[in-house]
Enzyme design. Structure first.
Site, PDB file in Angstrom:
ATOM      1  CG  HIS A  71      -1.869   1.071   1.345  1.00  0.00           C
ATOM      2  ND1 HIS A  71      -1.545   2.294   1.875  1.00  0.00           N
ATOM      3  CD2 HIS A  71      -3.174   1.151   0.977  1.00  0.00           C
ATOM      4  CE1 HIS A  71      -2.606   3.083   1.841  1.00  0.00           C
ATOM      5  NE2 HIS A  71      -3.607   2.424   1.300  1.00  0.00           N
ATOM      6  N   PRO A  72       0.417   2.386  -0.506  1.00  0.00           N
ATOM      7  CG  PRO A  72      -0.653   3.883  -1.970  1.00  0.00           C
ATOM      8  CD  PRO A  72      -0.855   2.582  -1.234  1.00  0.00           C
ATOM      9  CB  VAL A  73       0.966   4.645   4.187  1.00  0.00           C
ATOM     10  CG1 VAL A  73       0.070   5.789   3.758  1.00  0.00           C
ATOM     11  CG2 VAL A  73       0.136   3.432   4.596  1.00  0.00           C
ATOM     12  CE  LYS A  74       0.906  -1.545   5.528  1.00  0.00           C
ATOM     13  NZ  LYS A  74      -0.393  -1.187   4.990  1.00  0.00           N
ATOM     14  CB  ILE A  75       8.620  -0.232   3.941  1.00  0.00           C
ATOM     15  CG1 ILE A  75       8.323  -0.108   5.442  1.00  0.00           C
ATOM     16  CG2 ILE A  75      10.116  -0.028   3.682  1.00  0.00           C
ATOM     17  CD1 ILE A  75       8.793  -1.285   6.269  1.00  0.00           C
TER      18      ILE A  75
END
Length: 386
Positions: free
Chosen positions: A185-189
């Site tokens: 997901h976009p907020v992941k690393i």
């Protein structure tokens, strides 16, 4: 607004996606296998199965392990709902194990106590899903030892943890589990916009997950019930789903993986600086287990409410008003109305509720600058004095 998390997209990432747009394959081409191999090789697993989300990866992992009606899945209350919902998708029943007060992960002591009781009641879990909250790995050696004793299978929910390590090995190596799941997901690393992957060292589980992500269909004659009619032939051998990842997502993932080590290294640099800046404030900084190297997807503080005048909500709202995009990871799953209707009550897992009543996720991402970090701490100081 300084967000709690944010993707970093470079020109190299854009070029990689554009190259796919100009190619012959937008789906089911060479990039998805390349991405699977890139991730599996990096973490030390034999097989990777890319899908359209970590939720889908959790689902196919549980289905590949034959989780079904009448079975139990156990996980942590402090996680996103997908870690529990994946059991319900398979028709199984779900229960929870309270968290460790230092790591905020599933507590192995609580797990052992619950397993002893469950054995007496003949309701042992078939699958346990330890969640590596914030990127810090669970005590997987203890959990695996309990798995060997009580006979459950293990799916690591490492949605926060790619690039992290446990006992000197990358999370996902499979040393202490059957399957490990990552989120992009976009907020992941690392991001593929939306996307997930299950990695395993078991060839049979990998093949089952591959079929489950694509309608239960195979083109492998050795897995068919009768001889193919011709080279065009495929056969549905089970009930599957359309969980495939696109070539565009995979291309972005391959490009992002080249910077994974830098992403995690920068997060550790920011975490150490937060530790120093927050040392004199009435908050508890995340504790890091000496056997682990966290992926540090999140930096969660806990308010020492007995030492401040403001309430948890007042601090949170003050930070938001000051332009700091804080969040709370997570509302304990067992308190959700859907799960309350199954009979769960907030007090069932008291350590999880203590965490929920004090926790705030403050900004943590690769592109966060020291100046922005200073602004976060200044805003927190102001919020604590409300």
């Amino acid at each position: 607004m300084i967000p709690y998390g944010r993707q970093e997209i470079t020109q190299e990432d854009i070029d990689a996606v554009v190259e796919v747009l100009k190619s012959d394959f937008l789906t089911q081409g060479p990039k998805v296998p390349e991405f699977e191999n890139t991730v599996a090789t990096h973490v030390g697993a034999k097989f990777g199965v890319a899908v359209n989300s970590a939720t889908s990866a959790l689902h196919v992992a549980c289905a590949a392990l034959d989780l079904e009606e009448g079975d139990w899945l156990w996980t942590s209350p402090v996680t996103f709902v997908a870690s529990a919902n994946c059991g319900l998708y398979c028709g199984a029943k779900v229960d929870f194990v309270d968290i460790d007060p230092r790591t905020y992960n599933l507590c192995p002591d609580a797990l052992e106590r619950k397993l002893e009781q469950a054995r007496e009641q003949d309701r042992l879990p078939k699958v346990v899903v330890p969640v590596h909250l914030s990127g810090q790995p669970c005590d997987m050696e203890r959990i695996k030892a309990l798995s060997d004793r009580y006979g459950f299978r293990i799916v690591e929910d490492a949605s926060h943890a790619i690039g992290g390590q446990y006992q000197g090995e990358f999370i996902g190596s499979g040393r202490f589990s059957d399957i490990t799941v990552f989120s992009f997901h976009p907020v992941k690393i690392v991001t593929t916009a939306e996307g997930g992957m299950a990695v395993t060292n078991d060839a049979e589980l990998a093949q089952r997950m591959e079929m489950l992500r694509s309608h239960g269909i195979t083109r492998d004659p050795t897995r068919m019930t009768h001889e193919p009619d011709g080279p065009w032939y495929y056969q549905q051998v089970g009930l599957g789903f359309n969980y495939r990842m696109t070539e565009l997502q995979a291309a972005l993932g391959v490009s992002q993986m080249a910077r994974l080590d830098d992403f995690v290294k920068r997060r550790h640099e920011l975490a150490r600086r937060y530790d120093e800046l927050l040392a004199d404030l009435p908050v508890l900084s995340p504790w890091q287990h000496p056997d682990s190297y966290s992926g540090l997807h999140l930096y969660v503080i806990r308010l020492k409410l007995g030492e401040i005048r403001a309430s948890h909500r007042e601090v949170f709202e003050s930070l938001r008003k000051q332009g700091i995009g804080v969040n709370l990871h997570y509302i304990p799953v067992h308190t959700q109305p859907f799960y309350e209707a199954m009979g769960f009550a907030p007090d069932d897992f008291p350590e999880s509720m203590r965490y929920y009543n004090e926790a705030i996720s403050i900004p943590m991402y690769h592109g966060l600058t020291f100046e922005q970090q200073d602004a976060v701490v200044a805003a927190l100081k102001q919020a604590l004095s409300v």
